[in-house]
Design a protein around this motif. Sequence first.
Motif, PDB file in Angstrom:
ATOM      1  N   SER A 302     -10.074   6.812  -2.948  1.00 27.15           N
ATOM      2  CA  SER A 302      -9.142   6.969  -4.061  1.00 27.15           C
ATOM      3  C   SER A 302      -9.202   8.403  -4.567  1.00 27.15           C
ATOM      4  O   SER A 302     -10.228   9.085  -4.430  1.00 27.15           O
ATOM      5  N   ARG A 324      -3.043  10.761 -12.803  1.00 27.83           N
ATOM      6  CA  ARG A 324      -2.459  10.147 -11.597  1.00 27.83           C
ATOM      7  C   ARG A 324      -3.607   9.679 -10.707  1.00 27.83           C
ATOM      8  O   ARG A 324      -4.571  10.417 -10.465  1.00 27.83           O
ATOM      9  N   ASP A 326      -4.273   7.702  -6.926  1.00 24.88           N
ATOM     10  CA  ASP A 326      -3.745   7.217  -5.648  1.00 24.88           C
ATOM     11  C   ASP A 326      -4.796   6.330  -4.994  1.00 24.88           C
ATOM     12  O   ASP A 326      -5.948   6.753  -4.803  1.00 24.88           O
ATOM     13  N   GLN A 348       0.415   4.305  -6.404  1.00 25.15           N
ATOM     14  CA  GLN A 348       0.330   5.482  -7.259  1.00 25.15           C
ATOM     15  C   GLN A 348       0.409   5.046  -8.718  1.00 25.15           C
ATOM     16  O   GLN A 348       1.400   4.435  -9.130  1.00 25.15           O
ATOM     17  N   GLN A 350       0.553   6.518 -12.357  1.00 26.84           N
ATOM     18  CA  GLN A 350       0.761   7.697 -13.181  1.00 26.84           C
ATOM     19  C   GLN A 350       0.928   7.248 -14.626  1.00 26.84           C
ATOM     20  O   GLN A 350       1.601   6.243 -14.888  1.00 26.84           O
ATOM     21  N   GLU A 378       4.008   2.809  -2.570  1.00 25.45           N
ATOM     22  CA  GLU A 378       4.672   3.766  -1.695  1.00 25.45           C
ATOM     23  C   GLU A 378       4.098   3.684  -0.284  1.00 25.45           C
ATOM     24  O   GLU A 378       3.047   3.104  -0.056  1.00 25.45           O
TER      25      GLU A 378
END
Length: 496
Positions: A302, A324, A326, A348, A350, A378
Amino acid sequence: MRANFATEQGDAYNASEIDRSVASIALDKQFGSSLLWQTTLVYEDSNNTGEPFQFYLDRYDVSGSGGRLPTPTYDYDNMNVDNAYYKSETLLASTGFEWHLDDQWMLRYQLGFSRKDHSSNKAFADLLNAAGDYSGAIYNFAGRLDTFFTQAMLQATLSALGMKHELVAGLGLQRNKTQYSDFDYRADEFPGNIYEPEPYRVLHTPDFALNAARPEIVQRSAFVSDTVHFSERWQAIAGLRFTDYENKPDYQTRELSPTLALIYKPDLQTSLYASYVEGLEPGSRVADRYANAGEVLDATVSKQTEFGFKRQQDALDYSAAIFRIDRVNETDITRDADLYLTLDGLVQYQGAEMSAAYQFTRNLNMGLGATYLDATIEKTSSDSADLEGNTPGNAPEWQVVGTAQYSIPNIPSLSVHGAVRYFGDTYISDDNLLSVPGRTVVNAGFSYDFDMQGKAWTLVGNINNLFNEEYWASGGYTAGNIGEARNASLTLKVLL
């Protein structure tokens, strides 16, 4: 030598009856001025009976129910099996020392062991429709988890080239060993409805004999970091962590993870910062309800980036940040009518978060915090292309909390506290077909410190869900739980 001994006992929430006993002891001894030895022992025995079902929603008739869950009810007797239970015993023992070699160097070492024995005669249910129908099942298992851990860490405060350095370096080792009984999932044993009494009782005797231990999970790590004080205003943090993660015999992975941060202090009360962190996340073992049960998913990495500020000025503390994150997505995929748990795509997150606390008077402190989250899925494969752009399950857009604490005048050891928490609408799963409505829950309580027979005591009382708000809560991926009805708890702690 000084010894602290604490005991704590609590009980039920919801319709569950929880018999829980906790005992802990902490010892420390100072050898001269430079060496401190510490050890801790904690034991907990818990028996949870009459627990309400955790509902799975994979088979829920979303279209026929108009995308709505049944109206929640707190008649828990309709949603549990009287002789179901979950029992656990947990032991944690650790020891270590802190050795100040001189004014600049310090060595810390810790060695520990934990064991958890647990057995389950739990009831679960697939919620089927807005009328509240469900299909219940009993899940039997027993297990033992042993964890051995040790870590050595060296800290130093040095000056070089006109800059102050706070250095940290260390080595760590953790070994996990698990044993399980033969899992027994009795699917579709009994039908029911959340608005009607559940007469089913468990008649079989579970076999909780443990099988041979599974291969160990071993995690080795080495880390180093340097906090550099360029001046009173500028600081930087640079660190590296090497992790060797071995899940025998499934896979082994090695990862070098950086930590970077830059901090600017325009004055003594204010900090502005930017940070970047990577972390290794071990793969999970797939549960028995999936077609690929027992498979161990790969470890993933991550990444988190954050910008923010903090300020403390007189009676006001406040902070704000944007971030943010990921992460590789763990999701359900159907293949040939079978359900699989797999890694597919990237999630994701954010968002922004803020918090503030203000000391209005000598006795009254109030706080407010909020988190806004914009989360999307995504980079999916063709197997889950329909999830592209969706919101991941269990990621509410808004969470807000307000708190207050008031010390009673002339009784400094007595204080009352309260909290109002809001959780926004939350999708149950990545397909975004069904969501749990938002809710606002109010809690309140008190804390009283007193001495008796030369011992320090603390009495804590809490009322949860003060206004008895009826709600559904997300219970994990593709799962949901009936909320927690108004209940009270009373805890007494003593240090000996």
